[in-house]
Scaffold this motif. Structure first.
Motif, short mmCIF file in Angstrom:
data_model
loop_
_atom_site.label_atom_id
_atom_site.label_comp_id
_atom_site.label_asym_id
_atom_site.label_seq_id
_atom_site.Cartn_x
_atom_site.Cartn_y
_atom_site.Cartn_z
N ALA A 158 -3.41 -2.82 -4.40
CA ALA A 158 -2.06 -2.25 -4.51
C ALA A 158 -1.09 -3.16 -5.27
CB ALA A 158 -1.50 -1.97 -3.11
N ASP B 199 2.22 6.43 -6.93
CA ASP B 199 1.21 7.40 -7.31
C ASP B 199 1.74 8.83 -7.17
OD1 ASP B 199 -0.60 5.42 -7.87
OD2 ASP B 199 -1.71 5.60 -5.99
N THR C 180 0.82 -1.20 0.00
CA THR C 180 0.00 0.00 0.00
C THR C 180 0.86 1.26 0.00
OG1 THR C 180 -0.16 -0.26 2.41
CG2 THR C 180 -2.01 -1.05 1.09
N ARG D 10 4.24 1.30 -14.54
CA ARG D 10 4.52 2.69 -14.19
C ARG D 10 5.44 3.44 -15.14
NH1 ARG D 10 1.36 4.69 -9.86
NH2 ARG D 10 0.66 2.88 -8.67
N GLN E 151 3.95 1.33 -1.14
CA GLN E 151 4.56 1.31 -2.47
C GLN E 151 3.65 1.98 -3.48
OE1 GLN E 151 6.50 -2.37 -4.38
NE2 GLN E 151 4.45 -2.43 -5.21
N LYS E 152 2.37 1.64 -3.45
CA LYS E 152 1.42 2.25 -4.38
C LYS E 152 1.33 3.76 -4.15
CE LYS E 152 -3.30 1.79 -6.16
NZ LYS E 152 -3.60 3.23 -6.14
N ARG E 153 1.32 4.17 -2.88
CA ARG E 153 1.23 5.60 -2.58
C ARG E 153 2.44 6.35 -3.12
NH1 ARG E 153 0.13 7.35 3.54
NH2 ARG E 153 -1.75 6.18 3.06
N PRO F 157 0.67 -4.53 -8.28
CA PRO F 157 0.79 -4.02 -9.65
C PRO F 157 0.04 -4.91 -10.63
CG PRO F 157 2.93 -4.00 -8.56
CD PRO F 157 2.00 -4.75 -7.65
N ILE G 30 6.08 -3.56 -11.66
CA ILE G 30 6.10 -2.12 -11.43
C ILE G 30 6.57 -1.40 -12.69
CG2 ILE G 30 7.35 -0.28 -10.20
CD1 ILE G 30 7.18 -1.93 -7.70
#
Length: 548
Positions: free
Chosen positions: A538, A202, A195, A228, A197-199, A540, A224
């Motif tokens: 979260a 983002d 979570t 991304r 990592q996702k933040r 990927p 990732i």
């Protein structure tokens, strides 16, 4: 092989790239490590360097940042940043670029901050590179944006008072605080929960959109990179294997090496072991036979700042023989405390733990020794868990010596058998850990855990420090040993993609409590709780359709 990625066109024109690397070659002393690498990143664009350890990813990043060792590092070719050729600049002329215009997030947060200065004092140095007033407020704001709880406490803390994940978020915040034109991120999320990592990812996407920051991402997590970044360069032994638009490379890879990396990435290949061992990762024993591990309503509190805080509260789970149970959750969820209670390293305030029907709690140290013979642990970091002064043979033999198992000749035979079981040649027994790769070290750690022929092995993030291909090799060994020996695994991880791939059942922990539990196929495919859904979301999940 030299591949130059095409620049994006805007309004019929080709703008100058923010970063342009052309025919870059790097050597340490007389040893070449990077060979003729070329790529470009436009303003606001992103590119990922992908490859195993030793592929040259970090060396390329150090070349861009002019951080190669002065006495041994030598780079040739061209590196242009915003139109300026930087390889030929003196250190004095390049210094204003580093930090202000080119930000850097290093891989190891534990060595990147001064241990005798507070985080805030070091953060103000990064804030000094900006023109914004209220530097302390700017630091606190960026700490909040990267997901640090209680930014004021973090500001006043020393590095040793923060977890590795918190330190990594500090470094990311300090790197983006001056709002650089280019951010070089070396494995920026490898130590973080999914979570967080996702933040972070983002946030990097937002900064790219708002400020036009370019991103050079170094990662071994192909999922990732696929999700991304716009472009990708695949490296092996310092040479480009493949390069191009991310969607094109992942949808139709042209090199065998890229195809292997893609097959080994858990998020891109969730059914790897479903077909490999014929059992399927969602298999589950529902009969009433005795479990290898039974945990009943255990609780544990610690006193922090004169206040009792519950680390584990009413946790229960059951692991049948020959299966893999995963404990997942964010940092501070209670995973490590639960493992320490299971191993008898901590005593629960309440509840009961049984291993093969024998209670762990209330035992003398001598009785615990008997239980631990059948309950072994593989630590998280293979680079720090092995004594660097001992040979591999002595490391593996130590449990046999401590339990006085067999004669000297029989112990040597068991060491050789354990090495063979994890796919290592017998001559490695004479080497020391510093002569081994990360994957070999972790296989040594597994061999050490196997040598006493245990029934249960606790795997504490056993591959988080390893490349995906090495990780896949380690888990191939673990799955084979489980089939052959009927081993039971308790797997602790923050990598839900890997949990989905290799575990049978899972307990999701939050704040020391189990919020959801059951078969992996049920919990991760159809989560009931909002917290579990956030963890699953979260993971990927790149769109691998080609843009061709």
């Amino acid at each position: 092989m030299t591949i130059t990625l095409p620049l994006r066109e805007e309004a019929g024109a080709t703008p100058a790239p923010l970063l342009h690397v052309q025919n870059l070659s790097v050597a340490y002393g007389r040893t070449p490590v990077v060979h003729d690498v070329s790529f470009s990143i436009p303003r606001g664009g992103s590119l990922a360097l992908i490859g195993e350890s030793g592929s040259g990813k970090s060396t390329i990043a150090r070349s861009v940042l002019r951080l190669l060792p002065r006495d041994t590092g030598r780079a040739s070719g061209r590196v242009e940043f915003a139109g300026d050729e930087v390889l030929g600049l003196s250190e004095t002329r390049f210094r204003p670029f580093r930090g202000r215009r080119i930000g850097f997030v290093p891989q190891d947060p534990s060595h990147a901050l001064n241990p005798v200065r507070t985080v805030g004092a070091q953060a103000l140095e990064a804030a000094a590179l900006t023109d914004a007033p209220g530097r302390r407020a700017a630091v606190l704001d960026i700490f909040a944006r990267v997901g640090l709880p209680d930014p004021a406490r973090v500001y006043d803390s020393y590095p040793h008072q923060l977890s590795g994940g918190m330190l990594q978020r500090v470094l990311i915040g300090l790197a983006v605080l001056p709002r650089p034109d280019l951010l070089v991120a070396d494995e920026p999320t490898s130590a973080l929960d999914v979570t967080i990592q996702k933040r972070i990812l983002d946030l990097l996407d937002e900064l790219r959109g708002e400020l036009g920051i370019g991103l050079l991402l170094i990662t071994h997590d192909l999922a990732i990179a696929a999700e991304r970044t716009d472009e990708i360069v695949v490296l092996k032994d310092g040479r480009v294997q493949e390069a191009g638009a991310t969607g094109d490379v992942f949808a139709a890879p042209t090199s065998d090496y890229t195809r292997q990396l893609q097959a080994d990435a858990p998020a891109l290949n969730p059914d790897r072991y479903r077909h490999a061992d014929g059992r399927g990762v969602d298999a589950w024993t529902t009969d009433t036979t005795a479990a290898r591990i039974e945990v009943h309503e255990i609780s544990k509190s610690f006193v922090v700042d004169s206040t009792a805080r519950a680390a584990v509260a009413g946790v229960s789970f059951r692991v049948p023989p020959g299966t893999t149970h995963a404990l997942v959750g964010e940092s501070g969820s209670g995973k490590t405390t639960t493992v320490r209670l299971l191993l008898g390293l901590e005593t629960p305030d309440a509840g009961e733990i049984l291993v093969d029907g024998a209670a762990v709690t209330g035992r003398t140290e001598a009785e615990l020794r008997g239980i631990r013979r059948h309950l072994q642990l593989v630590y998280q970091n293979p680079f720090t868990s092995l004594d660097p002064t001992w040979s591999v043979g002595r490391i593996i033999r130590e449990p046999l010596d401590r339990y006085r198992v067999g004669t000297r000749a029989e112990r040597s035979a068991k060491v050789a058998e354990a090495l063979d079981a994890v796919g290592l040649p017998p001559q490695l027994a004479r080497r020391r850990p510093d002569a081994l790769s990360g994957g070999q070290r972790q296989r040594v750690a597994i061999a050490r855990a196997l040598v006493l022929e245990p029934d249960v092995i606790v795997l504490d993030e056993p591959t988080s420090a390893l490349d995906v291909t090495v990780q896949a090799g380690v888990f191939d060994v673990l799955r084979r040993l489980q089939r052959e020996r009927g081993l039971t695994y308790l797997f602790v991880s923050h990598d839900l993609a890997l949990v989905r791939q290799i575990a049978d059942t899972v307990s999701v922990l939050r704040g020391g409590r189990v919020v959801e539990a059951g078969r992996v196929a049920d919990v991760l495919s159809h989560p009931r709780e909002e917290y579990t859904r956030a963890l699953v979301d979260a993971i990927p999940s790149p769109d691998l359709r080609s843009s061709r």
